[in-house]
Design a protein around this motif. Structure first.
Motif, short mmCIF file in Angstrom:
data_model
loop_
_atom_site.label_atom_id
_atom_site.label_comp_id
_atom_site.label_asym_id
_atom_site.label_seq_id
_atom_site.Cartn_x
_atom_site.Cartn_y
_atom_site.Cartn_z
N GLY A 1 0.83 -1.20 0.00
CA GLY A 1 0.00 0.00 0.00
C GLY A 1 0.86 1.24 0.00
O GLY A 1 1.70 1.44 -0.87
N ASP A 2 0.66 2.08 1.01
CA ASP A 2 1.40 3.33 1.10
C ASP A 2 2.73 3.19 1.83
O ASP A 2 3.43 4.18 2.05
CB ASP A 2 0.55 4.40 1.81
CG ASP A 2 -0.66 4.80 0.99
OD1 ASP A 2 -0.60 4.69 -0.24
OD2 ASP A 2 -1.66 5.22 1.61
N ARG A 3 3.07 1.98 2.23
CA ARG A 3 4.31 1.76 2.96
C ARG A 3 5.23 0.83 2.18
O ARG A 3 4.76 -0.06 1.47
CB ARG A 3 4.05 1.17 4.35
CG ARG A 3 3.22 2.09 5.25
CD ARG A 3 3.01 1.48 6.63
NE ARG A 3 4.27 1.31 7.35
CZ ARG A 3 4.85 2.28 8.05
NH1 ARG A 3 4.32 3.48 8.08
NH2 ARG A 3 5.98 2.06 8.69
N ILE A 4 6.52 1.05 2.33
CA ILE A 4 7.51 0.18 1.71
C ILE A 4 8.48 -0.27 2.79
O ILE A 4 9.10 0.55 3.47
CB ILE A 4 8.29 0.90 0.59
CG1 ILE A 4 7.32 1.34 -0.51
CG2 ILE A 4 9.37 -0.01 0.01
CD1 ILE A 4 7.97 2.13 -1.62
N GLY A 5 8.58 -1.58 2.95
CA GLY A 5 9.48 -2.15 3.94
C GLY A 5 10.84 -2.45 3.32
O GLY A 5 10.91 -3.00 2.21
#
Length: 261
Positions: free
Chosen positions: A202-206
């Motif tokens: 989604g709006d996060r990147i790990g």
């Protein structure tokens, strides 16, 4: 070296267990001045402050700043007569060429090199799954390999001419458990393996450093002579390194410069 004066710093903070382990070991035969961050400054690289607050501490000085700050304020303002800078002992290894610029521990040693002061960065490899290592190595006896290897290098490296070729040493050591023999020293080069991953949700990147998982699984392709290979096989890795970036004549760039208008 006869009774050297050592500046001891780190990036885990002046009250960390690994710092105390090195402080006690070095104090047995050197004059030690602690100039270390007040709190955790891990993975800040060579970040530098314009101004820092200094507090008196039982071991020396607690600095409200980064490891590189500590080296500069120590060598310039607090203990300019030291013979060597030691950074550590970090809880968590600093292995591989790509890690050198990220590590606060290593960066403190690099900063010393620009003052022409010999330096040693010392880090502890703590095996374990993600997060587990942060709760391990919480007793000074776990740092015995670090303490003994650092003592040996401080006592002998300058006299042996090591720093006539190297600016600093990046040392990584296995954790020590009661009953273990001391780990032997191997002279190594930083591994060039790089395995950073980024995964979007989604709006996060790990972001994940997959090298640690491969170390636990035993699937690293690192050859003999590299720092990671030495540490996973239970040896103390000592990598002699130089600090300044090198510049070489580059014919392709010459050609580009000649055609630039």
């Amino acid at each position: 070296m006869d009774e050297p004066h050592v500046l001891l710093t780190n990036d885990d903070g002046i009250d960390s267990v690994g710092f105390r382990a090195l402080y006690d070991a070095l104090s047995a035969f050197t004059e030690v001045t602690a100039v270390a961050p007040k709190g955790d400054q891990s993975a800040v690289g060579r970040a530098m402050s314009r101004e820092v607050d200094v507090e008196e501490h039982d071991l020396g000085y607690a600095i409200h700043g980064t490891p590189a700050d500590c080296t500069v304020v120590g060598l310039e303002a607090l203990c300019p007569d030291v013979d060597m800078v030691i950074a550590g002992c970090n809880r968590g290894a600093n292995l591989g060429a790509y890690v050198l610029g990220r590590s606060g521990t290593v960066s403190a040693a690099v900063e010393a090199a620009f003052f022409d002061v010999p330096a040693i960065a010392v880090s502890l490899y703590v095996p374990g799954a993600d997060g587990e290592w942060q709760h391990a190595a919480d007793e000074t006896h776990h740092y015995r390999n670090a303490a003994e290897a650092t003592r040996y290098l401080v006592d002998h490296a300058v006299g042996a001419g090591v720093f006539e070729q190297a600016d600093y040493l990046n040392v990584n050591v296995p954790i020590h458990e009661p009953g273990d023999d001391l780990a032997p020293i191997e002279i190594t080069e930083p591994s060039t393996l790089y395995d950073m991953r980024a995964e979007r949700d989604g709006d996060r990147i790990g972001l994940t450093d997959n090298v640690w998982a491969r170390m636990r699984e035993g699937t690293l392709p690192d050859p003999q002579g590299t720092d990671r290979r030495a540490i996973v096989e239970g040896r103390v890795s000592v990598s002699p390194l130089t600090a300044p970036h090198t510049s070489e004549h580059h014919e392709a760039l010459d050609a580009l410069a000649e055609t630039y208008h």
